[in-house]
Design an enzyme around this catalytic site. Structure first.
Site: not given
Length: 730
Positions: A466-467
């Site tokens: 994530y990210c």
């Protein structure tokens, strides 16, 4: 991963991505505070239940010139104690149902919004028959208790002294080194380049000044007509979505209407000057727009007691008690930030980790200097044979994926029969100063893979990044391909950038000069302070994430409402100096990963050698990892890629559970050609993308085994989830 975006679209609503607001999560030179798509909307307090005049919405305050007069209260022997800070009432944005049909090849369409501003108020019984300006004279304001007002002013002055002491104390002791000159200097230099652009050409400067003067003449003329009791169309109406001017007095009272329109007119004029300075370098123009946006947000008349009709009524009606409460909270928030203002965005007292935040049952099964590895308890008798490892960002805490049972991606995945592991990164201090990107790969992801095998006996693992956790995962996959490590058999990326050609709003602070300054500051203490990152993310949306709370908390004296997402948003983390320096230079500044120039573990990384199946999720309104940028990065892999674009932004687009979906998603095959063509041919599907991902994941490895309990393998449980590292505050 970014912080909360306040401008998420409603369910089923199609909007073109807005022009990015610019800021930096890593420039300590930016401090103003208040990031995923960015976080949720800023929470606005409900106004008292009352009928608005002239067809206004229920719940809005009455116009200033309609406020009833009240008799002064009798003097009291003792000053009334200031009331406890009022809590904002929770209110949810109502969203329409998702479309029932499944339209084919239907790209998102822009929504054209037109602000409708009511005409000037006609004569009323209060002013009928009066000549000229007398017709719009203000009705009496609420009459305060004079003695109570005097005492509250004295108490407010006392609280103001505490505010000043909380701010100056750490600076006088040397705990905080003042950098105001550097911060203001960067702003002055950026806006100064625009000023020079116009002042070096007299004709250009004259045209700019004439444009502003003409608009002000029109505004004066319209205001004079209203003062005579006539109607006049607005010259510069604010956007219909601008909540700062929702009070009826901004519209109905000519004086406040003039102040409002003068502000809107001037800020739009200044913004146009920056946009039209086309001879400036794009990066310089972006920086000037960012700083201009901060100045404009700070100078809004809604932020000042003397120019905000709602604040004037509130202060008089409460005899100044609201200011006493607000200044008390201001002092507390500066103390909480150890000399820097840490604006409270939510009432965190209602939440507790492991109880109603990050509450999915599980165990910490491994711990080292950088990570705790959590294995979640199964809720089904059988589970999929291949386990899942989640790599969250280290600039936020992992429980964004486990906020509460209704929003928890982790709990939902466990309920589908997936054995879920997640990394909980340490909140580092000076002891982790030398932990770089390579350390986060070796002691983070690769060590976690070893632990998953020991806990489950399975060597093949699916992974999610994530990210910035996705950026690290992509680099790790390229390293594993270089050394022949095949343990990760499929990878999913949530709003993660791999190619940084278009890095979104954060590009405004990505240049060699500014990064050199950030590195020098990190070298002094070994890390980037979490508050600096949090402040910068909030500056991406200053009106919603800074000034709305400033007005509500410190001028109205109201506590913000309890809200789990904003509690997470305020739970900031620090960045190790070595890791953050590597990330900024080799990703944002030099874009080494997608260009095959990044080196980790002695290997030059080539993403084209990553041939495992990839699920690439972008979010349409993302200002941190723009959908176009994610699309470009997805082309770097050498294997099959399923590109999906979810509605909304960096946070809400990812956390969109099937039980209560607010947004839709678009799918259209692999990322080929240009982004616009892919969007034009994409299928729009109402609801959550989570089931689509699960079908993709389980189709690759459908075999199941008996459920695995944490501690059932070679790793003994060390603590209950969510563990210890997540509890460390910055």
């Amino acid at each position: 991963m970014a912080k909360i975006s306040p401008s998420e679209p409603r369910a089923g609503q199609r909007t073109e991505p807005k022009k990015p607001a610019l800021a930096s999560p890593f420039a300590s030179a930016v401090k103003a505070r208040p990031a995923a798509e960015t976080l949720p909307p800023a929470i606005e307090p409900k106004a008292p239940a009352a009928k608005a005049r002239r067809g206004g919405k229920p719940g809005t305050s009455k116009a200033l010139n309609a406020a009833p007069a009240t008799e002064p209260r009798p003097a009291q022997a003792k000053a009334p104690a200031p009331r406890r800070a009022e809590r904002r009432t929770s209110s949810e944005v109502q969203t329409g149902p998702a479309p029932a049909e499944h339209p084919r090849a239907k790209p998102p369409k822009p929504i054209e919004a037109t602000a409708t501003v009511p005409a000037a108020r006609p004569e009323t019984a209060n002013n009928a028959g009066l000549p000229g300006a007398a017709q719009v004279a203000l009705a009496p304001l609420p009459a305060p208790d004079v003695e109570a007002l005097a005492r509250n002013i004295a108490q407010a002055i006392e609280q103001g002294g505490r505010v000043l002491a909380a701010y100056l104390g750490p600076r006088e002791s040397g705990e905080i080194k003042t950098t105001i000159a550097d911060e203001i200097g960067e702003m002055v230099r950026s806006i100064g380049r625009v000023t020079d652009y116009y002042m070096t050409d007299p004709q250009r400067a004259f045209a700019a000044q004439a444009a502003l003067t003409t608009q002000f003449i029109d505004l004066w003329a319209a205001t004079l007509r209203r003062l005579k009791g006539e109607q006049a169309k607005p010259v510069a109406a604010p956007d219909a979505s601008d909540k700062r001017f929702a009070d009826a007095a901004w519209r109905d009272n000519p004086y406040f209407d003039f102040i409002k329109q003068a502000y809107v007119l001037t800020t739009r004029w200044a913004d146009d000057l920056v946009k039209q300075a086309d001879e400036l370098e794009p990066h310089d123009r972006d920086k000037a727009q960012f700083y201009l946006r901060q100045v404009a947000a700070a100078l809004s008349p809604s932020n000042f007691l003397a120019t905000n009709p709602e604040l004037m009524r509130t202060t008089l009606a409460e005899s100044g008690e609201n200011l006493v409460r607000g200044l008390k909270m201001l002092a507390e928030d500066i103390q909480a930030g150890h000399g820097n203002l840490r604006i409270r965005q939510a009432d965190a007292r209602a939440f507790k980790l492991g109880v109603n935040l990050a509450a999915t049952p599980g165990k910490v099964v491994f711990r080292n200097e950088l990570i705790e590895l959590i294995q979640y308890a199964p809720t089904t008798p059988e589970v999929y044979k291949r386990p899942l490892l989640i790599v969250p960002p280290w600039i936020n805490k992992f429980y964004i994926l486990d906020l509460n049972p209704e929003k928890s991606f982790i709990r939902w995945a466990v309920a589908q029969g997936v054995t879920v592991f997640i990394i909980s990164w340490v909140n580092p201090d000076e002891r982790c100063a030398d932990k770089g990107f390579d350390s986060y790969m070796q002691e983070g992801i690769l060590t976690a893979l070893d632990c998953v095998e020991q806990a489950t006996g399975e060597r093949e693992v699916a992974a999610i990044g994530y990210c910035v956790g996705g950026t690290l995962l992509a680099a790790t996959l390229a390293y594993m391909a270089a050394v022949g490590d095949k343990r990760i058999t499929s990878a999913t990326f949530f709003a993660a950038q791999i190619d940084f050609t278009d890095p979104g709003d954060l590009k405004v602070f990505v240049d060699a000069e500014q990064l050199k300054a950030v590195e020098a500051r990190m070298a002094e203490q070994g890390y980037l302070e979490g508050s600096q990152m949090a402040n910068a993310f909030n500056m991406l949306r200053p009106n919603d994430l800074i000034w709305s709370y400033y007005v509500n908390n410190y001028l109205k004296g109201k506590e913000p409402m309890p809200f789990d997402l904003l509690v997470w948003n305020s739970d900031s983390t620090r960045m190790p100096a070595a890791n953050h320096k590597f990330y900024l230079r080799h990703c944002y500044l030099q874009n080494d990963l997608s260009n095959g120039r990044m080196t980790l573990g002695g290997k030059t990384l080539d993403l084209n050698q990553v041939t495992i199946p990839v699920y690439e999720l972008a979010t349409r309104e993302d200002h941190i990892a723009p959908a176009r940028s994610v699309f470009t990065g997805a082309k770097c892999f050498g294997g099959p890629v399923r590109y999906v674009m979810a509605g909304s932004g960096h946070i809400a687009g990812v956390v969109n559970p099937p039980e209560k979906p607010k947004y839709q998603y678009w799918s259209g095959g692999p990322p080929k050609g240009d982004f616009e063509s892919w969007v034009a041919a994409a299928w729009e599907t109402p609801g959550s993308w989570w089931p689509d991902w699960l079908a993709w994941l389980t189709a690759q490895a459908p075999a199941k085994v008996a459920a695995r309990k944490p501690g059932g393998g070679k790793l003994e449980p060390l603590a209950d989830a969510p563990g210890d590292y997540v509890r460390v505050k910055s």
